[in-house]
Design a protein around this motif. Structure first.
Motif, PDB file in Angstrom:
ATOM      1  N   ALA A 248       0.968  -1.124  -0.282  1.00 28.20           N
ATOM      2  CA  ALA A 248       0.221   0.120   0.054  1.00 28.20           C
ATOM      3  C   ALA A 248       0.953   1.161   0.148  1.00 28.20           C
ATOM      4  O   ALA A 248       0.920   2.437  -0.796  1.00 28.20           O
ATOM      5  CB  ALA A 248      -1.380  -0.404   0.932  1.00 28.20           C
ATOM      6  N   GLN A 249       1.684   1.347   0.939  1.00 23.99           N
ATOM      7  CA  GLN A 249       2.621   2.269   1.117  1.00 23.99           C
ATOM      8  C   GLN A 249       3.064   1.881  -0.588  1.00 23.99           C
ATOM      9  O   GLN A 249       3.766   3.934  -1.118  1.00 23.99           O
ATOM     10  CB  GLN A 249       4.278   2.291   2.458  1.00 23.99           C
ATOM     11  CG  GLN A 249       3.142   2.503   3.069  1.00 23.99           C
ATOM     12  CD  GLN A 249       4.124   1.947   3.996  1.00 23.99           C
ATOM     13  OE1 GLN A 249       5.392   0.818   4.339  1.00 23.99           O
ATOM     14  NE2 GLN A 249       4.177   2.570   5.473  1.00 23.99           N
ATOM     15  N   ILE A 250       4.028   1.742  -1.588  1.00 29.01           N
ATOM     16  CA  ILE A 250       4.627   1.382  -2.776  1.00 29.01           C
ATOM     17  C   ILE A 250       3.161   2.410  -3.698  1.00 29.01           C
ATOM     18  O   ILE A 250       3.944   2.626  -4.699  1.00 29.01           O
ATOM     19  CB  ILE A 250       4.857   0.235  -2.941  1.00 29.01           C
ATOM     20  CG1 ILE A 250       6.907  -0.364  -2.029  1.00 29.01           C
ATOM     21  CG2 ILE A 250       5.442   0.294  -4.446  1.00 29.01           C
ATOM     22  CD1 ILE A 250       6.548  -1.206  -2.795  1.00 29.01           C
ATOM     23  N   ALA A 251       2.158   1.395  -3.288  1.00 30.20           N
ATOM     24  CA  ALA A 251       0.625   2.429  -4.480  1.00 30.20           C
ATOM     25  C   ALA A 251       1.096   4.294  -3.643  1.00 30.20           C
ATOM     26  O   ALA A 251       0.458   4.136  -4.959  1.00 30.20           O
ATOM     27  CB  ALA A 251      -0.100   1.450  -4.309  1.00 30.20           C
ATOM     28  N   VAL A 252       0.993   4.201  -2.875  1.00 33.30           N
ATOM     29  CA  VAL A 252       0.503   5.872  -2.731  1.00 33.30           C
ATOM     30  C   VAL A 252       1.532   6.785  -3.059  1.00 33.30           C
ATOM     31  O   VAL A 252       1.538   7.329  -3.442  1.00 33.30           O
ATOM     32  CB  VAL A 252       0.811   5.395  -1.138  1.00 33.30           C
ATOM     33  CG1 VAL A 252       0.883   7.265  -0.991  1.00 33.30           C
ATOM     34  CG2 VAL A 252      -0.761   5.687  -0.633  1.00 33.30           C
ATOM     35  N   VAL A 253       3.018   6.360  -3.111  1.00 30.83           N
ATOM     36  CA  VAL A 253       3.983   6.668  -4.076  1.00 30.83           C
ATOM     37  C   VAL A 253       3.939   6.891  -5.340  1.00 30.83           C
ATOM     38  O   VAL A 253       3.809   7.497  -6.645  1.00 30.83           O
ATOM     39  CB  VAL A 253       5.814   6.848  -3.256  1.00 30.83           C
ATOM     40  CG1 VAL A 253       6.288   7.559  -4.134  1.00 30.83           C
ATOM     41  CG2 VAL A 253       5.602   6.503  -1.964  1.00 30.83           C
ATOM     42  N   ILE A 254       3.495   5.487  -5.754  1.00 30.47           N
ATOM     43  CA  ILE A 254       3.097   4.970  -7.445  1.00 30.47           C
ATOM     44  C   ILE A 254       2.146   6.044  -8.248  1.00 30.47           C
ATOM     45  O   ILE A 254       2.393   6.765  -8.715  1.00 30.47           O
ATOM     46  CB  ILE A 254       2.839   4.386  -8.084  1.00 30.47           C
ATOM     47  CG1 ILE A 254       4.297   2.930  -7.230  1.00 30.47           C
ATOM     48  CG2 ILE A 254       2.199   3.602  -9.695  1.00 30.47           C
ATOM     49  CD1 ILE A 254       3.919   1.835  -8.313  1.00 30.47           C
ATOM     50  N   THR A 255       0.922   6.860  -7.369  1.00 30.43           N
ATOM     51  CA  THR A 255      -0.151   7.682  -7.528  1.00 30.43           C
ATOM     52  C   THR A 255       0.307   8.966  -7.684  1.00 30.43           C
ATOM     53  O   THR A 255      -0.384  10.180  -8.561  1.00 30.43           O
ATOM     54  CB  THR A 255      -1.560   7.191  -6.628  1.00 30.43           C
ATOM     55  OG1 THR A 255      -1.518   5.756  -6.121  1.00 30.43           O
ATOM     56  CG2 THR A 255      -1.992   7.818  -7.211  1.00 30.43           C
TER      57      THR A 255
END
Ligand code: VAH
Length: 320
Positions: A248-255
């Motif tokens: 989830a933390q990686i996804a937030v930064v990708i977004t």
């Protein structure tokens, strides 16, 4: 250029391809080897096929090519190891023992052995895991790597072989995909984000694991191998840390870079493996002994991954 010959086993892998490329900048001869055929990421590196389970073949190469250092990367990782335990044990143990025995009798100056945070298990403190603590791994991969660490220490103590090792976290890179690991989601998510703007993750959203960006992993590995022998106080394997994060933390930064990116979660058998591993690692001994210091955190890693993958995508999409 150092006038030495370095042999790398498992050179076609995620770490191997990048170590070959970097070591070629500093050493006169780097001999990339693998059971598989050469991969594009090796470029024009010198390559030959080599089975680490074939002791005579390994001996002949090391002797004939006057190899001075061996980076022994050939291994079966955690997920594949749980599906094929006999193969994992054979490759990870017999392969290592062939390398250690041959190097100890062939005048090889230094050997590198990649260990892993998978040597820790459910009885290990899960945060800020110390260098010396309970190690009861739950996977064949972890068991084989823990045994490997102790074999390396035995060869140092009894055969005076200069073997050095790191407990790698999950490694993230864009040049060569990972294969057979539990942390592979942290690589796959970027390729999926760039290609499809969505990713179905095989771990739960809040599964925090220790990770490291490949440039740090390669630099730290070579810094360890170049350190004066008297600075090395750990002859099993050093704890080695970059940063910790969850899907989830990686996804937030990708977004932040790809606003339309969507992630879904469908945990599989690898969730049980991930749940047995630490969430963060204390690598103070590596920092004290040979000056280890990571340069990439989560944000800097995501930016560099996407910059390079989007650059590659643009290059390929404009070609006829
Ligand atoms: C794996 N990438 O997932 C490897 C690594 C810490 C994990 O050893 O098996």
């Amino acid at each position: 250029m150092k006038n030495e010959t370095i042999l790398i086993t498992g050179a076609c892998g995620q770490l191997g391809t990048e170590l070959v490329t970097t070591l070629r900048k500093y050493y006169k001869r780097v001999l990339a080897t693998d059971l598989k055929d050469a991969v594009e990421a090796l470029g024009d590196a010198e390559f030959r096929k080599l089975d680490v389970l074939h002791r005579q073949g390994l001996y002949e190469v090391i002797q004939k090519e006057k190899v001075t250092q061996v980076y022994h990367l050939a291994a079966i990782l955690s997920a594949t190891g749980e599906q094929q335990p006999e193969l994992a044990w054979r490759v990870n143990m017999k392969g290592l023992r062939n390398v250690l025995e041959i190097c100890s009798t062939s005048g090889v100056k230094k050997v590198f052995f990649p260990s892993t945070i998978a040597v820790f298990g459910s009885t290990t403190p899960r945060t800020h895991t110390p260098q010396h603590t309970s190690t009861e791994p739950a996977t064949i991969y972890g068991i084989s790597k823990l045994a490997g660490e102790l074999w390396c220490q035995w060869y140092f103590l009894n055969k005076n072989l200069d073997v050095r090792s790191l407990r790698y976290p999950g490694l993230i890179s864009y040049k060569t995909k990972a294969g057979g690991g539990t942390t592979d989601y942290a690589v796959d998510i970027f390729f999926a984000a760039v290609k499809d703007k969505k990713y179905n993750c095989f771990l739960e959203k809040d599964t925090v694991l220790p990770m490291m960006y490949m440039p740090d992993a390669v630099r730290g590995t070579i810094e360890l191998m170049e350190a004066p022998a008297e600075r090395i106080s750990v002859r099993t394997a050093y704890n080695f840390a970059g940063f910790s994060c969850s899907p989830a933390q990686i996804a937030v930064v990708i977004t932040r870079f790809i606003p339309e990116f969507q992630i879904t979660y469908a945990p599989d058998f690898r969730q049980k493996i991930a749940d047995s591993w630490p969430q963060s690692i204390d690598d103070q001994p590596a920092r004290n002994d040979w000056g280890w210091l990571p340069e990439y955190d989560l944000d800097k890693m995501v930016e560099d991954m996407l910059f390079n993958l989007l650059k590659t995508k643009e290059k390929h999409t404009v070609l006829p």
